[in-house]
Design a protein around this motif. Structure first.
Motif, short mmCIF file in Angstrom:
data_model
loop_
_atom_site.label_atom_id
_atom_site.label_comp_id
_atom_site.label_asym_id
_atom_site.label_seq_id
_atom_site.Cartn_x
_atom_site.Cartn_y
_atom_site.Cartn_z
N VAL A 132 0.85 -1.20 0.00
CA VAL A 132 0.00 0.00 0.00
C VAL A 132 0.88 1.25 0.00
CG1 VAL A 132 -1.63 1.36 1.39
CG2 VAL A 132 -2.01 -1.10 1.06
N ALA A 133 1.93 1.24 0.82
CA ALA A 133 2.82 2.40 0.91
C ALA A 133 3.52 2.70 -0.42
CB ALA A 133 3.85 2.20 2.02
N THR A 134 3.80 1.68 -1.23
CA THR A 134 4.47 1.91 -2.51
C THR A 134 3.48 2.42 -3.57
OG1 THR A 134 4.16 -0.32 -3.40
CG2 THR A 134 6.17 0.09 -2.10
N TRP A 135 2.24 2.11 -3.37
CA TRP A 135 1.14 2.60 -4.22
C TRP A 135 1.36 2.31 -5.70
CZ3 TRP A 135 -3.38 3.28 -2.38
CH2 TRP A 135 -4.37 3.93 -3.11
N THR A 136 1.64 1.03 -5.98
CA THR A 136 1.76 0.59 -7.37
C THR A 136 1.20 -0.82 -7.50
OG1 THR A 136 3.30 0.09 -9.17
CG2 THR A 136 4.16 -0.14 -6.96
N LEU A 137 0.63 -1.09 -8.64
CA LEU A 137 0.08 -2.43 -8.87
C LEU A 137 1.16 -3.50 -8.86
CD1 LEU A 137 -2.61 -1.71 -11.62
CD2 LEU A 137 -2.98 -2.27 -9.21
N TRP A 138 2.40 -3.13 -9.22
CA TRP A 138 3.49 -4.11 -9.24
C TRP A 138 3.73 -4.74 -7.87
CZ3 TRP A 138 4.72 -6.15 -13.56
CH2 TRP A 138 4.62 -5.41 -14.73
N SER A 139 3.42 -4.01 -6.83
CA SER A 139 3.68 -4.54 -5.48
C SER A 139 2.67 -5.61 -5.07
CB SER A 139 3.69 -3.41 -4.47
OG SER A 139 2.43 -2.78 -4.41
N ILE A 140 1.57 -5.71 -5.79
CA ILE A 140 0.55 -6.71 -5.45
C ILE A 140 1.05 -8.13 -5.74
CG2 ILE A 140 -1.76 -7.57 -6.02
CD1 ILE A 140 -2.54 -4.62 -6.50
N LEU A 141 1.83 -8.29 -6.79
CA LEU A 141 2.28 -9.63 -7.18
C LEU A 141 3.08 -10.35 -6.09
CD1 LEU A 141 3.18 -8.93 -10.92
CD2 LEU A 141 1.13 -10.05 -10.01
N VAL A 165 3.03 -9.76 -2.92
CA VAL A 165 2.13 -9.96 -1.78
C VAL A 165 1.27 -11.20 -2.01
CG1 VAL A 165 0.23 -8.99 -0.42
CG2 VAL A 165 2.14 -7.53 -1.12
N LEU A 166 0.71 -11.33 -3.20
CA LEU A 166 -0.10 -12.51 -3.52
C LEU A 166 0.74 -13.78 -3.43
CD1 LEU A 166 -2.27 -11.19 -6.49
CD2 LEU A 166 -2.97 -11.56 -4.11
N ALA A 167 1.98 -13.72 -3.90
CA ALA A 167 2.86 -14.89 -3.81
C ALA A 167 3.11 -15.26 -2.35
CB ALA A 167 4.18 -14.61 -4.52
N PHE A 168 3.35 -14.26 -1.50
CA PHE A 168 3.56 -14.54 -0.07
C PHE A 168 2.31 -15.10 0.58
CE2 PHE A 168 7.30 -11.52 -0.12
CZ PHE A 168 8.24 -12.50 0.14
N VAL A 169 1.14 -14.60 0.21
CA VAL A 169 -0.10 -15.16 0.77
C VAL A 169 -0.19 -16.65 0.44
CG1 VAL A 169 -2.63 -15.14 0.62
CG2 VAL A 169 -1.37 -12.97 0.84
N VAL A 170 0.08 -17.00 -0.80
CA VAL A 170 0.04 -18.41 -1.20
C VAL A 170 1.07 -19.22 -0.40
CG1 VAL A 170 0.50 -20.02 -3.11
CG2 VAL A 170 -0.90 -17.98 -3.49
N ILE A 171 2.27 -18.71 -0.30
CA ILE A 171 3.34 -19.42 0.45
C ILE A 171 2.91 -19.65 1.89
CG2 ILE A 171 5.66 -19.13 1.42
CD1 ILE A 171 6.36 -17.68 -1.28
N TYR A 172 2.40 -18.61 2.55
CA TYR A 172 2.05 -18.72 3.96
C TYR A 172 0.84 -19.62 4.17
CZ TYR A 172 5.29 -14.78 4.38
OH TYR A 172 6.40 -13.96 4.32
N VAL A 173 -0.11 -19.59 3.27
CA VAL A 173 -1.27 -20.48 3.39
C VAL A 173 -0.83 -21.93 3.20
CG1 VAL A 173 -3.45 -21.18 2.28
CG2 VAL A 173 -3.03 -18.76 2.83
N VAL A 174 0.01 -22.19 2.21
CA VAL A 174 0.52 -23.55 1.99
C VAL A 174 1.29 -24.03 3.23
CG1 VAL A 174 2.16 -24.93 0.63
CG2 VAL A 174 0.51 -23.44 -0.52
N ALA A 175 2.14 -23.17 3.78
CA ALA A 175 2.91 -23.54 4.97
C ALA A 175 1.97 -23.83 6.14
CB ALA A 175 3.88 -22.42 5.34
N ALA A 176 0.99 -22.97 6.36
CA ALA A 176 0.06 -23.16 7.48
C ALA A 176 -0.76 -24.43 7.30
CB ALA A 176 -0.85 -21.94 7.60
N ARG A 177 -1.24 -24.69 6.11
CA ARG A 177 -2.01 -25.93 5.85
C ARG A 177 -1.14 -27.16 6.11
NH1 ARG A 177 -6.99 -24.48 6.35
NH2 ARG A 177 -7.77 -23.07 4.77
N GLY A 178 0.11 -27.10 5.71
CA GLY A 178 1.02 -28.21 5.96
C GLY A 178 1.24 -28.44 7.44
#
Length: 184
Positions: free
Chosen positions: A129-138, A140-153
């Motif tokens: 949010v602080a960087t205020w660019t769409l490029w920063s979303i990618l 973040v989405l990758a980290f969400v996937v990583i953390y969800v996979v880790a938590a499910r495991g």
């Protein structure tokens, strides 16, 4: 004002990434760092460099910077609350193949089963949010996937331990990454 906010975001962001790096040796206790965790650590380093570039290479609205900074501070507070609550537990690195031998249900663990991952997601979202660019979303989405996979495991590993029944009850009453609300 812009430079002051850029400095604040840089300082808080580097401090939080430093907290996370410290926890790898100072809090978590795995026999060795799994390869997948090494990849995550590399992704954190690359994303930190990208977000520093975006912070200093572009003009962001002050409101976005303030909201992002607030999220980063909230993430740091949640992180240290989770550290405090799990200090005596033998928590392991993400993707560690060993089964858990303790269950933490106090502090932020009363609200969510994975407060560290929640903290990490809030932090990366705040910096995005602080960087205020769409490029920063990618990233973040990758980290969400990583953390969800880790938590499910991690959750799947509880089923093969003497803590399985206790964890199942805990899971029913506690949110995964966000708190459960009455009636939800």
């Amino acid at each position: 004002m812009e430079t002051a906010l850029d400095l604040a975001i840089t300082g808080i962001s580097i401090a939080v990434v430093g907290f996370y790096a410290w926890s790898l040796r100072g809090h978590f206790s795995s026999a060795s760092m799994p390869f997948t965790m090494r990849v995550v650590s590399a992704a954190v380093t690359l994303t930190t460099l990208l977000f520093l570039y975006l912070t200093w290479g572009r003009l962001q609205p002050a409101g976005a910077q303030l909201v992002g900074l607030g999220l980063e501070i909230a993430a740091a507070l949640l992180f240290w609350w989770a550290i405090s609550a799990s200090r005596t537990a033998r928590l392991r690195y993400a993707f560690d193949p060993d089964k858990p031998d303790s269950l933490v249900t106090v502090g932020p663990y009363r609200l969510v089963r994975h407060p560290f991952y929640t903290s990490y997601i809030i932090f990366w979202a705040g910096w995005a949010v602080a960087t205020w660019t769409l490029w920063s979303i990618l990233p973040v989405l990758a980290f969400v996937v990583i953390y969800v996979v880790a938590a499910r495991g991690e959750e799947a590993k509880f089923a093969a331990t003497p803590l399985a029944a206790e964890y199942a009850a805990y899971r029913r009453r506690t949110g995964f990454l966000v708190p459960k609300f009455a009636g939800a």
